[in-house]
Write a protein that holds these residues in place. Structure first.
Motif, PDB file in Angstrom:
ATOM      1  N   HIS A   1      28.708 -45.713 -37.745  1.00  0.00           N
ATOM      2  CA  HIS A   1      27.487 -44.812 -37.968  1.00  0.00           C
ATOM      3  C   HIS A   1      26.426 -44.961 -37.218  1.00  0.00           C
ATOM      4  O   HIS A   1      25.608 -43.931 -36.918  1.00  0.00           O
ATOM      5  N   LYS A   2      26.488 -46.116 -36.191  1.00  0.00           N
ATOM      6  CA  LYS A   2      25.612 -45.912 -35.251  1.00  0.00           C
ATOM      7  C   LYS A   2      25.834 -45.149 -33.968  1.00  0.00           C
ATOM      8  O   LYS A   2      24.976 -44.353 -33.262  1.00  0.00           O
ATOM      9  N   ARG A   3      27.117 -44.940 -33.715  1.00  0.00           N
ATOM     10  CA  ARG A   3      27.712 -44.052 -33.042  1.00  0.00           C
ATOM     11  C   ARG A   3      27.247 -42.585 -33.223  1.00  0.00           C
ATOM     12  O   ARG A   3      26.821 -41.743 -32.186  1.00  0.00           O
ATOM     13  N   VAL A   4      27.208 -42.025 -34.402  1.00  0.00           N
ATOM     14  CA  VAL A   4      26.766 -40.881 -34.834  1.00  0.00           C
ATOM     15  C   VAL A   4      25.496 -40.705 -34.948  1.00  0.00           C
ATOM     16  O   VAL A   4      24.916 -39.522 -34.782  1.00  0.00           O
ATOM     17  N   GLY A   5      24.653 -41.673 -34.958  1.00  0.00           N
ATOM     18  CA  GLY A   5      23.146 -41.567 -35.282  1.00  0.00           C
ATOM     19  C   GLY A   5      22.683 -41.437 -36.618  1.00  0.00           C
ATOM     20  O   GLY A   5      21.654 -40.728 -36.741  1.00  0.00           O
TER      21      GLY A   5
ATOM     22  N   ALA B   1      24.513 -43.995 -44.404  1.00  0.00           N
ATOM     23  CA  ALA B   1      25.985 -44.263 -44.255  1.00  0.00           C
ATOM     24  C   ALA B   1      26.679 -44.880 -45.350  1.00  0.00           C
ATOM     25  O   ALA B   1      27.878 -44.353 -45.804  1.00  0.00           O
ATOM     26  N   ILE B   2      25.997 -45.827 -46.053  1.00  0.00           N
ATOM     27  CA  ILE B   2      26.334 -46.402 -47.201  1.00  0.00           C
ATOM     28  C   ILE B   2      26.709 -45.577 -48.307  1.00  0.00           C
ATOM     29  O   ILE B   2      27.666 -45.448 -49.290  1.00  0.00           O
TER      30      ILE B   2
ATOM     31  N   LEU C   1      39.580 -47.600 -46.643  1.00  0.00           N
ATOM     32  CA  LEU C   1      39.708 -47.136 -44.824  1.00  0.00           C
ATOM     33  C   LEU C   1      38.544 -45.933 -44.678  1.00  0.00           C
ATOM     34  O   LEU C   1      37.755 -46.625 -43.570  1.00  0.00           O
ATOM     35  N   CYS C   2      38.206 -45.018 -45.268  1.00  0.00           N
ATOM     36  CA  CYS C   2      37.214 -44.271 -44.909  1.00  0.00           C
ATOM     37  C   CYS C   2      35.684 -45.125 -45.003  1.00  0.00           C
ATOM     38  O   CYS C   2      34.929 -45.003 -44.059  1.00  0.00           O
ATOM     39  N   ASN C   3      35.514 -45.806 -45.933  1.00  0.00           N
ATOM     40  CA  ASN C   3      34.282 -46.666 -45.944  1.00  0.00           C
ATOM     41  C   ASN C   3      34.368 -47.544 -45.048  1.00  0.00           C
ATOM     42  O   ASN C   3      33.105 -47.475 -44.165  1.00  0.00           O
ATOM     43  N   CYS C   4      35.288 -48.197 -44.388  1.00  0.00           N
ATOM     44  CA  CYS C   4      35.314 -48.991 -43.178  1.00  0.00           C
ATOM     45  C   CYS C   4      34.761 -48.098 -41.966  1.00  0.00           C
ATOM     46  O   CYS C   4      34.065 -48.590 -41.113  1.00  0.00           O
TER      47      CYS C   4
ATOM     48  N   ILE D   1      33.088 -45.013 -41.731  1.00  0.00           N
ATOM     49  CA  ILE D   1      31.958 -44.733 -41.691  1.00  0.00           C
ATOM     50  C   ILE D   1      30.944 -45.923 -41.555  1.00  0.00           C
ATOM     51  O   ILE D   1      30.228 -45.410 -40.673  1.00  0.00           O
ATOM     52  N   LEU D   2      31.080 -46.896 -41.993  1.00  0.00           N
ATOM     53  CA  LEU D   2      30.078 -48.093 -41.796  1.00  0.00           C
ATOM     54  C   LEU D   2      30.355 -48.537 -40.468  1.00  0.00           C
ATOM     55  O   LEU D   2      29.530 -49.234 -39.756  1.00  0.00           O
ATOM     56  N   GLN D   3      31.428 -48.550 -39.786  1.00  0.00           N
ATOM     57  CA  GLN D   3      31.630 -49.091 -38.410  1.00  0.00           C
ATOM     58  C   GLN D   3      31.214 -48.114 -37.419  1.00  0.00           C
ATOM     59  O   GLN D   3      30.287 -48.548 -36.307  1.00  0.00           O
TER      60      GLN D   3
END
Length: 111
Positions: free
Chosen positions: A75-79, A85-86, A66-69, A71-73
């Motif tokens: 990562h663009k929003r956080v920059g 991110a991976i 769940l955390c993996n998903c 973070i990867l979903q």
């Protein structure tokens, strides 16, 4: 008919479920490698001592997925760079799985 809203802001549920199932499978495989070759257990552990680790570790793996998903979903929003991110998501998954293993085996094999 047009779809309103930004499609990148929605979480893909199929990807979420798949990552959680893979994480739970990894957790189940890992704890099975520890439990089944254990041999004769200590009589102080009780009759059903394997149930706790076989439930907790796959749940920890699913939460790692769940955390993996997440973070990867997002990562663009956080920059954050995707490679970073991976790496972060893998580290979070490994730490969560390790903590789940410690919690599952506490009082039995982890003493």
């Amino acid at each position: 008919m047009t779809h309103s809203g930004n499609s990148t802001s929605h979480l893909n549920e199929a990807s979420l479920v798949k990552r959680m199932l893979v994480g739970a499978g990894i957790g189940l495989l890992l704890i099975s490698l520890f439990l089944f070759p254990a041999g004769k257990p200590n009589p102080e552990w009780g009759r059903f001592w394997m149930i706790r680790p076989l439930i907790i570790v796959p749940l920890a793996g699913a939460m790692g997925g769940l955390c993996n998903c997440f973070i990867l979903q997002f990562h663009k929003r956080v920059g954050v760079n995707k490679a970073l991110a991976i790496i972060i998501s893998v580290i979070v998954f490994i730490v969560g799985l390790w903590l789940g293993t410690v919690l599952g085996l506490d009082g039995t094999m982890w003493d």
